[in-house]
Design an enzyme around this catalytic site. Structure first.
Site, PDB file in Angstrom:
ATOM      1  N   SER A 242       0.334  -0.579   0.089  1.00  0.00           N
ATOM      2  CA  SER A 242       0.486   0.092  -0.095  1.00  0.00           C
ATOM      3  C   SER A 242       0.545   1.199  -0.120  1.00  0.00           C
ATOM      4  O   SER A 242       1.350   1.480  -1.079  1.00  0.00           O
ATOM      5  CB  SER A 242      -0.686  -0.417   1.076  1.00  0.00           C
ATOM      6  OG  SER A 242      -1.598   0.901   1.386  1.00  0.00           O
ATOM      7  N   ASP A 334      -9.628  -4.256  -6.114  1.00  0.00           N
ATOM      8  CA  ASP A 334      -9.127  -3.577  -4.375  1.00  0.00           C
ATOM      9  C   ASP A 334      -9.495  -2.785  -4.760  1.00  0.00           C
ATOM     10  O   ASP A 334      -9.331  -1.955  -5.464  1.00  0.00           O
ATOM     11  CB  ASP A 334      -7.049  -3.143  -5.369  1.00  0.00           C
ATOM     12  CG  ASP A 334      -6.413  -2.759  -4.009  1.00  0.00           C
ATOM     13  OD1 ASP A 334      -7.130  -2.171  -3.134  1.00  0.00           O
ATOM     14  OD2 ASP A 334      -5.403  -2.502  -4.159  1.00  0.00           O
ATOM     15  N   HIS A 369      -7.146  -5.889  -1.882  1.00  0.00           N
ATOM     16  CA  HIS A 369      -5.867  -4.948  -1.069  1.00  0.00           C
ATOM     17  C   HIS A 369      -5.003  -5.444  -0.106  1.00  0.00           C
ATOM     18  O   HIS A 369      -3.788  -5.644  -0.737  1.00  0.00           O
ATOM     19  CB  HIS A 369      -6.657  -3.594  -0.414  1.00  0.00           C
ATOM     20  CG  HIS A 369      -5.581  -3.243  -0.288  1.00  0.00           C
ATOM     21  ND1 HIS A 369      -4.490  -1.873  -1.267  1.00  0.00           N
ATOM     22  CD2 HIS A 369      -4.980  -2.274   1.165  1.00  0.00           C
ATOM     23  CE1 HIS A 369      -4.201  -1.570  -0.941  1.00  0.00           C
ATOM     24  NE2 HIS A 369      -3.962  -1.055   0.573  1.00  0.00           N
TER      25      HIS A 369
END
Length: 440
Positions: A242, A334, A369
């Site tokens: 991330s 995601d 994600h």
């Protein structure tokens, strides 16, 4: 079948193992055709309880092998050897927005596996199981050394494999929630890599000064890892998830200090002001706050913050200048970050620059994600407190449970192969033999 006439045998092999290690669950000594439920219960460090269960029917020998026999229902179905872990979910009546994370790697994740008569879906706490076994799942193996690091003002933890080394190194960065998260680094050390878990968003120095760290903090962490006597300083990787991807790509391309053998970026993007500090990058993301969406469940979707992918080169890391192999891991569902769109743009940039031979993209349909180590329970959405706003919200991460769980298992195996191939030098016989050992 009366309970007193039944001596059900439940076995789990291994009953003590690493988090990324498969186990075999067998139920024996039940009547042929007997319907039963295999149930997993975990009491998390935060006080919440999680459960998973599968429905099975014994074969002609009175046996169920979870690795080979299909679950007919429950929290997972079909032949799923590790479904009792990756389908764990909060027990009925729990708070919403929970996500399971192991914060103390020095203790195991304890899971009680039990067998119940019939195909049950609820009321497990009110029933006496036919048999139970306590299973331990560890992120840290015997002999792994866990070393807190404060040198250079760092808030970090170094995990070293057993033996004298030297070992290749991994600088491990998590995302926008901050804190010192150790479990992935601990697991890397179990596979022969010296791994430094780094808190770069909420370190002690930031708490004391109120100021976010700059690039020099990341470079200090690299130097500490590189110069450790048991680390092979010429063989260092960075891995980011991330927001950690934003930092990893920035350092890999622009840092004069950090010279990587390879980089791994999970669920991230190259979009950022290339001359910006960490704080300025955060501010840049949230200039597009109007693009944040809220779904019908009041879950926050922030993937549009960076869309459309800018064409202005001053707002994208110039991956065409990258000189080390890069592995991108993305989930195509995601909902938190435009990882897939970013990966495709990076691919185009590298093709134009002539360095696309350095790029590997692992793209997983219906994965979200939070692509974590294998068998980590899937959290499609959970409570999240970004460090820049400190406001708790339920973020939608995305992903469909089965596809996401498959992605985690596949990506982890391929990440380890990628790291071994790029960090273990064929010119160093010791490292080659260590690589062969840890790949077995």
């Amino acid at each position: 079948m009366e309970r007193k006439q039944c001596c059900v045998k439940l076995s789990v092999q291994p009953s003590r193992g690493l988090m990324d290690e498969k186990f075999i669950v067998r139920v024996q000594s039940v009547p042929p055709g007997f319907n039963l439920t295999v149930h997993a219960l975990h009491h998390c460090e935060d006080g919440h309880s999680w459960e998973a269960y599968g429905h099975y029917t014994a074969d002609a020998t009175g046996t169920v092998n979870v690795s080979e026999d299909p679950s007919l229902g429950g929290t997972y179905s079909g032949v799923e050897p590790m479904g009792l872990l990756w389908s764990l979910r909060p027990v009925p009546g729990s708070k919403t927005g929970l996500r399971m994370r192991k914060m103390n790697v020095q203790t195991p994740m304890e899971v009680t596996l039990s067998v119940y008569q019939g195909h049950m879906t609820e009321g497990f706490v009110d029933q006496v199981p036919l048999a139970s076994v306590l299973v331990e799942r560890w992120y840290i193996a015997p002999g792994i050394r866990r070393i807190p690091v404060t040198e250079g003002g760092l808030t970090a933890t170094l995990f070293l494999p057993p033996g004298p080394g030297p070992f290749p190194g991994v600088l491990d960065l998590w995302g926008g929630g901050g804190n010192l998260v150790e479990y992935r680094s601990a697991l890397f050390a179990c596979h022969g890599l010296a791994s430094l878990a780094l808190d770069y968003l909420t370190p002690k120095i930031t708490k004391e000064t109120g100021k976010m760290v700059d690039n020099e903090y990341i470079e200090t962490a690299y130097r500490v890892l590189q110069q450790h006597p048991q680390v092979l300083g010429s063989s260092i990787a960075m891995l980011g998830l991330s927001f950690g991807t934003s930092v990893t790509l920035k350092m890999a391309v622009y840092s004069e200090v950090i010279k990587l053998r390879c980089a791994v970026c999970i669920s991230g993007s190259h979009v950022q002001p290339v001359d910006g500090s960490l704080e300025q990058i955060m501010d840049f993301f949230h200039k597009n706050a109007a693009n944040i969406r809220i779904d019908e469940k009041n879950q926050v979707i922030i993937r549009d913050l960076l869309l459309p992918i800018p064409t202005d080169p001053s707002f994208k890391v110039d991956v065409g200048r990258l000189q080390c192999p890069l592995l991108l891991v993305v989930g195509e569902d995601d909902q938190n970050w435009p990882a897939y769109e970013s990966a495709m743009d990076m691919k185009e940039m590298m093709e134009r620059a002539g360095n696309s031979h350095l790029l590997t993209v692992l793209s997983y349909p219906n994965a979200g994600h939070l692509i974590e180590p294998p068998y980590t329970p899937h959290a499609r959405a959970s409570n999240f407190i970004p460090i820049n706003t400190r406001q708790k919200m339920v973020h939608l991460w995305g992903g469909e449970m089965v596809a996401h769980s498959r992605a985690q298992e596949d990506a982890w195996k391929k990440m380890l192969v990628f790291l071994r191939e790029n960090l273990y030098s064929i010119r160093n016989p010791l490292l080659t033999s260590l690589s062969n050992l840890h790949s077995k």
